[in-house]
Design an enzyme around this catalytic site. Structure first.
Site, PDB file in Angstrom:
ATOM      1  N   SER A  38       0.834  -1.201   0.000  1.00  0.00           N
ATOM      2  CA  SER A  38       0.000   0.000   0.000  1.00  0.00           C
ATOM      3  C   SER A  38       0.873   1.258   0.000  1.00  0.00           C
ATOM      4  O   SER A  38       1.737   1.397  -0.861  1.00  0.00           O
ATOM      5  CB  SER A  38      -0.967  -0.040   1.190  1.00  0.00           C
ATOM      6  OG  SER A  38      -1.991   0.912   1.041  1.00  0.00           O
ATOM      7  N   ASP A 164      -5.938  -3.263  -2.610  1.00  0.00           N
ATOM      8  CA  ASP A 164      -4.877  -2.919  -1.663  1.00  0.00           C
ATOM      9  C   ASP A 164      -4.209  -4.148  -1.051  1.00  0.00           C
ATOM     10  O   ASP A 164      -4.878  -5.062  -0.564  1.00  0.00           O
ATOM     11  CB  ASP A 164      -5.492  -2.060  -0.554  1.00  0.00           C
ATOM     12  CG  ASP A 164      -4.457  -1.368   0.290  1.00  0.00           C
ATOM     13  OD1 ASP A 164      -3.728  -2.069   1.026  1.00  0.00           O
ATOM     14  OD2 ASP A 164      -4.366  -0.129   0.232  1.00  0.00           O
TER      15      ASP A 164
END
Length: 275
Positions: A38, A164
């Site tokens: 991320s 993500d």
């Protein structure tokens, strides 16, 4: 000794990783391997391209450029986000401003061209699996790793769709060991330090559930480290439970203060542990 920097996810809290990196480089500690998830993938990409103290000022400029409303990152006005949420049913922001900013910073560099081995974690939708990018364009991989569900759209890379990386591996400590690291510095954003409480509102249920999953995996991997692996979980400072709210994810006003406080804490930690 093979040294790995493991950069975890955490949205705007990823700014604290800049303070950690500054303390590490000032100490003369550089990576042989960088892993990112991320926002940790974004920070990690910059470090893998320039694994020296010189990169810190560029990272500071990047974080400073994000204004308090997050316009530099998300690029939209409130009314437009509402329209997008209604029309798509899946997300409220476009990924174009983020990708454009990354292209401005990283260009079309590939993993193969980086001076330091770098890998990025994302969650594959079609395979319902953890996926590690280690070849091809770096920007595409970072955008995939940072595709926060509900916030940004799934990212498509070579016909496959990703969300993500924090969904499957928020702080990839085990991956570093798997790839041969014998000394690991974990750059985490502070959430693992805050106690969890029983959720009282519907939107808190998902957050608490996610925190249990991410912390459980990290704590398990930390407990299962081989005896010959040296591991340092660097301290984050300047974060609080307010950061876990929706408003907190957009508040860029305290970025520099967080970086400075975390730098000081990590500088002291590294000196104390003679790392």
């Amino acid at each position: 000794m093979t040294t790995a920097f493991v950069l975890g996810g955490g949205g705007i809290l990823g700014a604290v990783e800049v303070g950690m990196l500054r303390a590490l480089f000032e100490r003369g500690i550089t990576p042989d391997l960088v892993l990112g998830t991320s926002v940790g993938a974004l920070n990690g990409a910059m470090v893998a391209r320039d694994p020296s103290e010189a990169v810190i000022e560029r990272m500071l400029d990047l974080w400073r450029s994000a204004n308090q409303s997050g316009r530099e990152v998300y690029g939209d006005r409130p009314l437009r986000t509402v329209r997008r949420a209604v029309s798509t049913g899946t997300h409220i922001y476009s990924a174009k401003p983020l990708k454009q900013r990354l292209v401005e910073e990283l260009g079309d560099i590939t993993f193969e061209e980086l001076p330091v081995r770098f890998q990025v974690c994302a969650a594959s939708i079609e395979r319902a699996a953890e996926h590690w990018f280690s070849t091809g364009p770096v920007v595409d991989a970072v955008v995939a790793s940072a595709a926060v569900p509900g916030i940004l759209p799934p990212a498509e890379v070579d016909g496959e769709h990703y969300l993500d990386g924090g969904i499957v591996n928020s702080i990839p400590l085990g991956r570093a060991v798997q790839l041969g690291a014998t000394r690991v510095f974990v750059l985490q954003v502070g959430r693992i330090d805050r106690p969890l409480t029983v959720p009282k509102r519907p939107w808190e249920v998902a957050r608490v559930s996610f925190e249990i999953a991410r912390r459980h995996r990290f704590n398990r991997e930390l407990a299962e480290l081989p005896d010959d692996v040296e591991c340092h979980v660097l301290p984050a400072r300047g974060t609080s439970a307010r950061d876990d709210t929706l408003f907190g994810t957009r508040d860029f006003s305290t970025v520099e203060a967080r970086i400075d406080r975390t730098y000081e804490a990590c500088r002291d930690y590294l000196a104390e542990h003679d790392a």
